[in-house]
Design an enzyme around this catalytic site. Structure first.
Site, PDB file in Angstrom:
ATOM      1  N   CYS A  36      54.336 -19.461  -3.765  1.00 42.01           N
ATOM      2  CA  CYS A  36      55.146 -18.389  -4.359  1.00 42.01           C
ATOM      3  C   CYS A  36      54.502 -17.745  -5.582  1.00 42.01           C
ATOM      4  CB  CYS A  36      56.526 -18.923  -4.746  1.00 42.01           C
ATOM      5  SG  CYS A  36      57.543 -19.459  -3.365  1.00 42.01           S
ATOM      6  N   ASP A  48      56.370 -13.232   0.379  1.00 44.25           N
ATOM      7  CA  ASP A  48      55.304 -13.751  -0.474  1.00 44.25           C
ATOM      8  C   ASP A  48      54.395 -14.731   0.253  1.00 44.25           C
ATOM      9  OD1 ASP A  48      57.127 -15.841  -0.324  1.00 44.25           O
ATOM     10  OD2 ASP A  48      57.361 -16.087  -2.488  1.00 44.25           O
ATOM     11  N   ASN A  49      54.897 -15.374   1.285  1.00 43.94           N
ATOM     12  CA  ASN A  49      54.079 -16.248   2.142  1.00 43.94           C
ATOM     13  C   ASN A  49      54.873 -16.585   3.388  1.00 43.94           C
ATOM     14  OD1 ASN A  49      54.935 -18.224  -0.475  1.00 43.94           O
ATOM     15  ND2 ASN A  49      55.628 -18.929   1.529  1.00 43.94           N
ATOM     16  N   ASP A  59      61.259 -14.547   0.173  1.00 40.62           N
ATOM     17  CA  ASP A  59      60.611 -15.794  -0.229  1.00 40.62           C
ATOM     18  C   ASP A  59      60.477 -16.716   0.985  1.00 40.62           C
ATOM     19  OD1 ASP A  59      59.722 -18.040  -1.567  1.00 40.62           O
ATOM     20  OD2 ASP A  59      61.166 -17.864  -3.200  1.00 40.62           O
ATOM     21  N   ASP A  60      59.239 -16.982   1.390  1.00 42.78           N
ATOM     22  CA  ASP A  60      58.953 -17.889   2.517  1.00 42.78           C
ATOM     23  C   ASP A  60      59.418 -17.327   3.862  1.00 42.78           C
ATOM     24  OD1 ASP A  60      58.134 -19.564   0.506  1.00 42.78           O
ATOM     25  OD2 ASP A  60      59.488 -21.220   0.984  1.00 42.78           O
TER      26      ASP A  60
END
Length: 494
Positions: free
Chosen positions: A82, A318-319, A49-50
């Site tokens: 997200c 996710d990013n 995540d991130d």
């Protein structure tokens, strides 16, 4: 190792819907599969995540994964947020086709994903029907967290998952409720309650049980790390004490007069802000250490069961994340490479070790890739393309040469864990196209950005005002095609 499955009929997944078919049909088995090719590979997918590329150099097991497999150097997410990104990963559809454009209703979140019928169209549904044990450990979608307003989500397990160990608000890594196959267990603040430790233990147990049953498995480990507040495991909480965020040419950019209106008003970062950015970077590096150990532990578990040659390992985010670039404090949501270009690393059967793949990939491609690895033909209305031919060294004609990014903004929900800080970056709605040497962004308010990345890789000087009219017309046409595409029409855009 053969990567194709025996015949399995009428499988859903990656946006399957009646009548819209490609190849063998709706999630159908690949034609021409022989008995000798019938063994299905296992898949271990670690979704962070991130996590941005700057953190990978501090992850030794991920670097070993690169040595064993393929690194996609031009992998881009379709939305730098997200929930939209994860919805795209699960279904193979762009956000405008999942209907998940944000983290919160009425434009996004778990409720919108569910009500739009996306849960019947995920890779997990297809693989479970194909005979796989499927597991999701950690994070699902924003809005899934059980609470009084959404009591129905407390024990709900979406279709397609054999094993379900998920929480909704695990960002603090402690003091959370875990939905274990419909049973809620509270975890407190003891060291053993640290979420990545719990998820790691449950993932290893799942692999061992699947191996004992002789059943192929698809394990998605979806971490909250290194999302803010980036809480590290106890043993990592004081490490990397001297690190500073990378000082790229775009860090605290001196001149942003070329930038769009939402960003031009940002002041230069002050020493206290830079100090906070450096501390955030250290926290992020600390937070991913437990993720990296989890990857190493899963690899050891798979190898101990004699499945190392039959298992694909996929590492992804996710990013991305920015920390000081373009005067932006920590955050995401922009169309800049810091946010849209993230790691995708794959190792497994038929993947040449130590290779880098420069052809463009997006998170729309993961769902059809997992399906093809399982021996299925992705359905016709999948927006993405399977990466299996690239993984296995095939020369694929007419592969895409651009990536599409769409974002709904700005964000104002104070309860959203992704609400930006004042100077963290909160752009208005935009759509963008990224090519090998260009970034072109169109904002809903009429602003434009254009960067020649071959000369300006850090996106320091927008040339929107000097852009050749013919090239602008071409890129506008590409954007117009992407904005409304679906299925085959998305795959035909280059």
């Amino acid at each position: 190792m053969a990567a194709f499955a025996a015949a399995v009929l009428l499988l859903a997944g990656c946006g399957a819907s009646g009548g819209d078919r490609r190849g063998g049909g709706k999630g159908a088995p690949k034609p021409g599969v022989t008995a000798a090719q019938a063994k299905k590979p296992n898949i271990v997918y670690v979704l962070t995540d991130d996590l941005d590329w700057d953190l990978v150099k501090y992850m030794p097991n991920v670097k070993r994964l690169q040595q064993r497999g393929m690194t996609f150097s031009n992998y881009f997410v379709a939305d730098t947020l997200c929930c939209p990104s994860r919805a795209t990963i699960l279904t193979g559809k762009y956000p405008h086709n999942t209907g998940v454009r944000s983290n919160d209703p009425p434009t996004g979140g778990f409720d919108v994903f569910n009500s739009n019928g996306n849960e019947q169209q995920t890779f997990s549904v297809a693989l479970q029907k194909a005979g796989y044990n499927t597991a999701l450990m950690g994070k699902y979608l924003n809005g899934y967290e059980p609470n009084q307003r959404q009591g129905a989500t407390r024990t709900y397990v979406p279709p397609g998952w054999t094993e379900w160990q998920v929480t909704g608000l695990g960002y603090g890594m402690y003091n959370y409720d875990l939905n274990g196959n419909g049973t809620i267990t509270h975890h407190g603040r003891k060291p053993g309650d640290y979420l990545n430790t719990v998820v790691s233990d449950k993932s290893v147990d799942f692999v061992n049980r699947s191996a004992a049953a002789g059943q192929p498995f698809m394990l998605e480990v979806s971490t909250f790390s290194p999302h803010s507040p980036a809480v590290a495991a106890p043993e990592d909480s004081h490490s990397f004490g001297n690190l500073k965020a990378p000082r790229t040419p775009g860090f605290n950019e001196p001149d942003i007069s070329d930038k769009p209106g939402w960003l031009r008003k940002y002041p230069r970062l002050r020493p206290r802000q830079i100090k906070a950015i450096d501390e955030a970077y250290r926290q992020r590096v600390r937070a991913v250490q437990s993720v990296d150990r989890m990857i190493g532990r899963l690899q050891q578990t798979v190898d101990a069961k004699g499945l190392g040659n039959d298992t694909y390992f996929v590492f992804n985010s996710d990013n991305g994340y920015h920390l000081g670039q373009h005067r932006l404090e920590e955050g995401k949501l922009t169309a800049y490479d810091t946010d849209i270009r993230v790691p995708l690393i794959v190792a497994g059967p038929g993947v040449k070790p130590g290779t880098t793949e420069a052809r463009f990939a997006q998170n729309t491609d993961l769902c059809p890739t997992f399906e093809e690895l399982a021996g299925l033909t992705p359905p016709a209305n999948t927006d993405g393309r399977s990466l299996v031919p690239l993984l296995h060294g095939a020369q694929v004609p007419d592969w895409r040469i651009s990536a599409f990014i769409e974002h709904l903004g700005p964000k104002f929900n104070k309860y959203d864990p992704d609400l930006p800080k004042k100077y963290g970056g909160n752009p208005p709605t935009y759509s963008a196209v990224r090519t090998a040497s260009e970034l072109y962004v169109e904002y809903e308010n009429g602003d434009r950005e254009y960067y020649d990345l071959s000369r300006d890789p850090y996106e320091l000087g927008s040339l929107a005002a000097q852009m050749p009219p013919a090239r602008q017309t071409e890129l506008q046409g590409v954007l117009d095609g992407y904005r409304t595409c679906s299925g085959a029409s998305c795959r035909s855009i280059r």
